[in-house]
Design a protein around this motif. Structure first.
Motif, PDB file in Angstrom:
ATOM      1  N   LYS A  87     -13.675   0.847   4.547  1.00 57.05           N
ATOM      2  CA  LYS A  87     -14.712   1.875   4.642  1.00 57.05           C
ATOM      3  C   LYS A  87     -14.188   3.149   4.000  1.00 57.05           C
ATOM      4  CE  LYS A  87     -17.623   4.471   7.853  1.00 57.05           C
ATOM      5  NZ  LYS A  87     -18.017   4.678   9.261  1.00 57.05           N
ATOM      6  N   LEU A  88     -14.891   3.642   2.976  1.00 59.98           N
ATOM      7  CA  LEU A  88     -14.445   4.808   2.228  1.00 59.98           C
ATOM      8  C   LEU A  88     -15.538   5.869   2.205  1.00 59.98           C
ATOM      9  CD1 LEU A  88     -12.778   3.092  -0.877  1.00 59.98           C
ATOM     10  CD2 LEU A  88     -11.593   4.253   0.987  1.00 59.98           C
ATOM     11  N   ASN A  89     -15.211   7.051   2.656  1.00 58.92           N
ATOM     12  CA  ASN A  89     -16.113   8.187   2.515  1.00 58.92           C
ATOM     13  C   ASN A  89     -16.076   8.688   1.080  1.00 58.92           C
ATOM     14  OD1 ASN A  89     -16.987   8.284   5.221  1.00 58.92           O
ATOM     15  ND2 ASN A  89     -15.113   9.340   5.816  1.00 58.92           N
ATOM     16  N   PRO A  90     -17.047   9.487   0.649  1.00 54.82           N
ATOM     17  CA  PRO A  90     -17.004  10.024  -0.713  1.00 54.82           C
ATOM     18  C   PRO A  90     -15.671  10.711  -1.001  1.00 54.82           C
ATOM     19  CG  PRO A  90     -19.131  10.482   0.272  1.00 54.82           C
ATOM     20  CD  PRO A  90     -18.286   9.885   1.360  1.00 54.82           C
ATOM     21  N   ARG A  91     -15.075  10.387  -2.154  1.00 55.83           N
ATOM     22  CA  ARG A  91     -13.810  10.916  -2.662  1.00 55.83           C
ATOM     23  C   ARG A  91     -12.591  10.366  -1.927  1.00 55.83           C
ATOM     24  NH1 ARG A  91     -17.282  15.038  -2.523  1.00 55.83           N
ATOM     25  NH2 ARG A  91     -16.432  15.844  -0.595  1.00 55.83           N
ATOM     26  N   ALA A  92     -12.779   9.500  -0.941  1.00 52.13           N
ATOM     27  CA  ALA A  92     -11.645   8.868  -0.283  1.00 52.13           C
ATOM     28  C   ALA A  92     -11.050   7.793  -1.209  1.00 52.13           C
ATOM     29  CB  ALA A  92     -12.058   8.255   1.043  1.00 52.13           C
ATOM     30  N   HIS A  93      -9.752   7.500  -1.025  1.00 49.68           N
ATOM     31  CA  HIS A  93      -9.110   6.528  -1.901  1.00 49.68           C
ATOM     32  C   HIS A  93      -7.908   5.900  -1.209  1.00 49.68           C
ATOM     33  CE1 HIS A  93      -6.394   9.966  -2.564  1.00 49.68           C
ATOM     34  NE2 HIS A  93      -5.486   9.026  -2.817  1.00 49.68           N
ATOM     35  N   TYR A  94      -7.418   4.817  -1.804  1.00 49.47           N
ATOM     36  CA  TYR A  94      -6.120   4.252  -1.428  1.00 49.47           C
ATOM     37  C   TYR A  94      -5.449   3.709  -2.683  1.00 49.47           C
ATOM     38  CZ  TYR A  94      -8.551  -0.317  -1.498  1.00 49.47           C
ATOM     39  OH  TYR A  94      -9.263  -1.415  -1.856  1.00 49.47           O
ATOM     40  N   LYS A  95      -4.121   3.547  -2.608  1.00 50.56           N
ATOM     41  CA  LYS A  95      -3.365   3.052  -3.755  1.00 50.56           C
ATOM     42  C   LYS A  95      -2.534   1.852  -3.326  1.00 50.56           C
ATOM     43  CE  LYS A  95      -2.836   7.580  -6.009  1.00 50.56           C
ATOM     44  NZ  LYS A  95      -1.861   8.540  -6.580  1.00 50.56           N
ATOM     45  N   VAL A  96      -2.415   0.876  -4.234  1.00 53.18           N
ATOM     46  CA  VAL A  96      -1.543  -0.272  -4.009  1.00 53.18           C
ATOM     47  C   VAL A  96      -0.613  -0.419  -5.205  1.00 53.18           C
ATOM     48  CG1 VAL A  96      -3.102  -1.518  -2.477  1.00 53.18           C
ATOM     49  CG2 VAL A  96      -3.299  -1.836  -4.938  1.00 53.18           C
ATOM     50  N   LEU A  97       0.659  -0.726  -4.915  1.00 49.99           N
ATOM     51  CA  LEU A  97       1.665  -0.950  -5.941  1.00 49.99           C
ATOM     52  C   LEU A  97       1.922  -2.458  -6.011  1.00 49.99           C
ATOM     53  CD1 LEU A  97       3.747   0.264  -7.938  1.00 49.99           C
ATOM     54  CD2 LEU A  97       5.377   0.285  -6.041  1.00 49.99           C
ATOM     55  N   VAL A 153       0.859  -1.189   0.000  1.00 49.02           N
ATOM     56  CA  VAL A 153       0.000   0.000   0.000  1.00 49.02           C
ATOM     57  C   VAL A 153       0.890   1.231   0.000  1.00 49.02           C
ATOM     58  CG1 VAL A 153      -1.799   1.257   1.228  1.00 49.02           C
ATOM     59  CG2 VAL A 153      -1.805  -1.237   1.246  1.00 49.02           C
ATOM     60  N   THR A 154       0.697   2.133  -0.982  1.00 46.99           N
ATOM     61  CA  THR A 154       1.585   3.292  -1.126  1.00 46.99           C
ATOM     62  C   THR A 154       0.962   4.607  -0.706  1.00 46.99           C
ATOM     63  OG1 THR A 154       0.892   3.663  -3.419  1.00 46.99           O
ATOM     64  CG2 THR A 154       2.762   2.179  -3.047  1.00 46.99           C
ATOM     65  N   GLU A 155      -0.373   4.673  -0.666  1.00 47.59           N
ATOM     66  CA  GLU A 155      -0.988   5.964  -0.337  1.00 47.59           C
ATOM     67  C   GLU A 155      -2.379   5.748   0.235  1.00 47.59           C
ATOM     68  OE1 GLU A 155      -0.681   9.285  -3.157  1.00 47.59           O
ATOM     69  OE2 GLU A 155      -2.870   9.488  -2.996  1.00 47.59           O
ATOM     70  N   LEU A 156      -2.696   6.515   1.308  1.00 45.47           N
ATOM     71  CA  LEU A 156      -4.030   6.534   1.907  1.00 45.47           C
ATOM     72  C   LEU A 156      -4.515   7.971   1.938  1.00 45.47           C
ATOM     73  CD1 LEU A 156      -3.320   4.187   4.979  1.00 45.47           C
ATOM     74  CD2 LEU A 156      -4.354   3.531   2.805  1.00 45.47           C
ATOM     75  N   SER A 157      -5.729   8.202   1.485  1.00 40.06           N
ATOM     76  CA  SER A 157      -6.252   9.570   1.519  1.00 40.06           C
ATOM     77  C   SER A 157      -6.485  10.051   2.944  1.00 40.06           C
ATOM     78  CB  SER A 157      -7.556   9.667   0.721  1.00 40.06           C
ATOM     79  OG  SER A 157      -8.553   8.833   1.295  1.00 40.06           O
ATOM     80  N   ASP A 158      -6.603   9.111   3.888  1.00 40.54           N
ATOM     81  CA  ASP A 158      -6.824   9.453   5.287  1.00 40.54           C
ATOM     82  C   ASP A 158      -6.112   8.395   6.130  1.00 40.54           C
ATOM     83  OD1 ASP A 158      -7.898   9.758   7.918  1.00 40.54           O
ATOM     84  OD2 ASP A 158      -9.629  10.797   7.075  1.00 40.54           O
ATOM     85  N   SER A 159      -5.386   8.854   7.146  1.00 37.04           N
ATOM     86  CA  SER A 159      -4.660   7.918   8.000  1.00 37.04           C
ATOM     87  C   SER A 159      -5.603   6.942   8.715  1.00 37.04           C
ATOM     88  CB  SER A 159      -3.821   8.691   9.034  1.00 37.04           C
ATOM     89  OG  SER A 159      -4.659   9.506   9.848  1.00 37.04           O
ATOM     90  N   ALA A 160      -6.905   7.288   8.808  1.00 30.99           N
ATOM     91  CA  ALA A 160      -7.870   6.397   9.456  1.00 30.99           C
ATOM     92  C   ALA A 160      -8.059   5.094   8.680  1.00 30.99           C
ATOM     93  CB  ALA A 160      -9.213   7.104   9.622  1.00 30.99           C
ATOM     94  N   LEU A 161      -7.605   5.038   7.409  1.00 32.51           N
ATOM     95  CA  LEU A 161      -7.726   3.826   6.610  1.00 32.51           C
ATOM     96  C   LEU A 161      -6.654   2.791   6.934  1.00 32.51           C
ATOM     97  CD1 LEU A 161      -8.481   5.385   3.093  1.00 32.51           C
ATOM     98  CD2 LEU A 161     -10.107   4.692   4.859  1.00 32.51           C
ATOM     99  N   GLU A 162      -5.601   3.212   7.630  1.00 33.17           N
ATOM    100  CA  GLU A 162      -4.455   2.328   7.851  1.00 33.17           C
ATOM    101  C   GLU A 162      -4.824   1.010   8.533  1.00 33.17           C
ATOM    102  OE1 GLU A 162      -0.070   2.489  10.025  1.00 33.17           O
ATOM    103  OE2 GLU A 162      -1.207   4.325   9.647  1.00 33.17           O
ATOM    104  N   PRO A 163      -5.693   0.989   9.561  1.00 32.82           N
ATOM    105  CA  PRO A 163      -5.997  -0.287  10.229  1.00 32.82           C
ATOM    106  C   PRO A 163      -6.561  -1.361   9.297  1.00 32.82           C
ATOM    107  CG  PRO A 163      -6.738   1.551  11.578  1.00 32.82           C
ATOM    108  CD  PRO A 163      -6.336   2.118  10.266  1.00 32.82           C
ATOM    109  N   TYR A 164      -7.171  -0.962   8.175  1.00 39.43           N
ATOM    110  CA  TYR A 164      -7.731  -1.955   7.269  1.00 39.43           C
ATOM    111  C   TYR A 164      -6.650  -2.784   6.564  1.00 39.43           C
ATOM    112  CZ  TYR A 164     -12.236   0.379   7.826  1.00 39.43           C
ATOM    113  OH  TYR A 164     -13.396   0.915   8.346  1.00 39.43           O
TER     114      TYR A 164
END
Length: 512
Positions: free
Chosen positions: A153-163, A113-124
């Motif tokens: 769990k993603l709020n509107p416009r939230a995202h994550y990236k995987v390499l 995982v290279t990018e999280l739009s919000d640090s709250a996504l990290e536990p997933y």
């Protein structure tokens, strides 16, 4: 046909069609939508392989080098209008995996995982059983490298990236990667390719949206022609001749400057002069001269001392506290503002700012801007000024200086480190040397005023001595400011015509 209200019909169509389209797209079919982009999918060419360095040393866990290694960067995002919860993913309850990214003709060597739009996504993405994993699927068509992605769990416009690191698992060109999965609450629930993927054209604007834009464009182009055929010429401006002097508030000066020019261009027999200073002086001048050729603008009502003056509400006027940027303060609560202007705060460090003494720049005592600040923000009169030099060193008390006019105050605040003052919003926004201050976390907007959460505002009134004749120049000019042409001028200067407000009759926003 002339009695058919075409303008009303076209206006209703122009409103209802986009509303229906919006509801269909974002409520009926698009309330919950997942999308993905393939932002990178590349393998190195064999040109310059002598300098490939670390690329040539990419190994599997068993130490063997990867065959034709490649990188793919995936972005998974919520492109709907509602949050997507873990329970929205169409996989069995208790299952951690919600989506699968597939790479036909390749094997997966690793994923990160290279990018999280919000640090709250990290536990997933933490833990061996989080749902993030890799495996290769063998099928009749060949090997398909697969990356499993957790139920995030993603709020509107939230995202994550995987390499994803891959290697070739067959001959020929790679097939396009895709992401599969389903969420409930939006159309067919399938995850959508959004713009920016590699190798295929972006999905872009839906066809229905293009058709809707074309339809609305046709309506817009047809409307003036229909009006011309059915209504004839527009109602002309009711011009008046003569001379008129406008006095009073500088807070409305930008509006009056433009309105006078446009009125005189349309009505060449009118001669309007501006002699603006402050609200109180303008009202006093009108009352003393008792002239029908004088019009006074004031930030707020006149009080009870001048019974012959007749008010007409024109606009909602927004004000803001301004500060020198070097103070390092962006926001102040109402209690802290009162402490500052009472002289209880000596240095901006006390409120989280920089080590600079507080210096207060006031308007003259008769200023409507100052009177509004005292009434609506401070709740009391300000102390008197103690120096004419705004940059003076404090001598046992906070420096207080005074400047006449809005531009004079703004210039003083911009040139004086640690200075604070107040101004009409448009002038403050146009001045490069000052920073508007949020009050209780709120910026100066008409909506914030009407919701009762922003305190620093006032009604701008036009005053005449008695009731002017219907065909007189003062009455014609006031009518011009309240018709469509004048209202557009008021809006263009960051002010709200009274007719735009819910409580437009008295131009008093609802207080809650």
């Amino acid at each position: 046909m002339s009695d058919v209200p075409w303008e009303l019909i076209l206006a209703i169509i122009g409103v209802l069609v986009p509303i229906a389209a919006f509801l269909w797209e974002f409520v009926v079919v698009g309330r919950k939508r997942l999308g993905y982009r393939v932002q990178m999918d590349t393998t190195p060419t064999r040109i310059g392989t002598n300098y490939a360095g670390a690329w040539q040393r990419l190994d599997r866990e068993d130490g063997k080098r990867l065959t034709d290694p490649s990188f793919a960067l995936l972005r998974v995002e919520n492109v709907g209008s509602a949050p997507i919860d873990e329970s929205d993913y169409a996989s069995p309850e208790g299952e951690k995996v919600g989506l699968w990214a597939r790479f036909p003709g390749r094997k997966v060597a690793g994923v990160v995982v290279t990018e999280l739009s919000d640090s709250a996504l990290e536990p997933y993405f933490v833990g061996a059983d989080c749902g993030l994993g890799t495996h290769d699927v063998e099928s009749e068509t060949g090997t398909v490298g697969t990356v499993s992605l957790p139920k995030v769990k993603l709020n509107p416009r939230a995202h994550y990236k995987v390499l994803v690191v891959l290697e070739r698992a067959g001959a020929g060109e790679f097939a396009e990667p895709d992401v599969v999965g389903t969420v409930s609450g939006g159309g067919d629930g399938k995850i959508l390719r959004t713009k920016g993927q590699t190798g295929t054209p972006p999905t872009g604007t839906p066809r229905w949206a293009g058709a809707l834009i074309a339809f609305l464009l046709m309506v817009g182009l047809a409307e003036p022609l229909i009006f011309e055929l059915t209504e004839g010429e527009a109602v002309p401006l009711e011009c008046a001749a003569g001379e008129l002097t406008v006095v009073g508030s500088t807070a409305f000066e930008s509006v009056l400057d433009e309105a006078v020019v446009t009125y005189e261009n349309s009505c060449p027999e009118a001669d309007i002069a501006l002699q603006l200073g402050n609200s109180h002086d303008g009202l006093r001048d009108l009352n003393d001269r008792a002239s029908a050729e004088l019009l006074a603008f004031s930030d707020g009502e006149k009080g009870e001392q001048m019974p012959a003056l007749v008010p007409r509400p024109m606009a909602l006027l927004l004000f803001t506290v301004v500060i020198n940027p070097k103070a390092g303060v962006h926001e102040l609560s109402s209690p802290d503002l009162r402490r500052v202007f009472d002289g209880q705060v000596r240095n901006w460090q006390e409120l989280g700012g920089r080590d600079l003494p507080v210096r207060i720049v006031d308007r003259e005592a008769d200023s409507g801007t100052r009177a509004t600040f005292e009434e609506r923000v401070l709740g009391r009169r300000e102390p008197g000024e103690n120096t004419g030099n705004c940059a003076a060193e404090p001598q046992g008390e906070v420096v207080r200086c005074r400047r006449e006019g809005t531009s004079g105050l703004l210039d003083a605040v911009s040139k004086t480190p640690g200075a604070i003052g107040y101004s009409e919003v448009e002038a403050a926004n146009d001045h490069q040397g000052v920073r508007p201050v949020l009050i209780d976390g709120q910026a100066a907007t008409p909506d914030a005023v009407e919701e009762g959460v922003y305190p620093y505002w006032q009604t701008e009134y036009a005053y005449t001595y008695g009731v002017p004749a219907s065909g007189s120049l003062p009455m014609s000019f006031m009518r011009y400011l309240t018709d469509q042409r004048g209202a557009d001028i008021i809006r263009s200067h960051d002010k709200s015509p009274c007719q735009d407000l819910r409580n437009h009759v008295s131009c008093r926003p609802d207080q809650r």
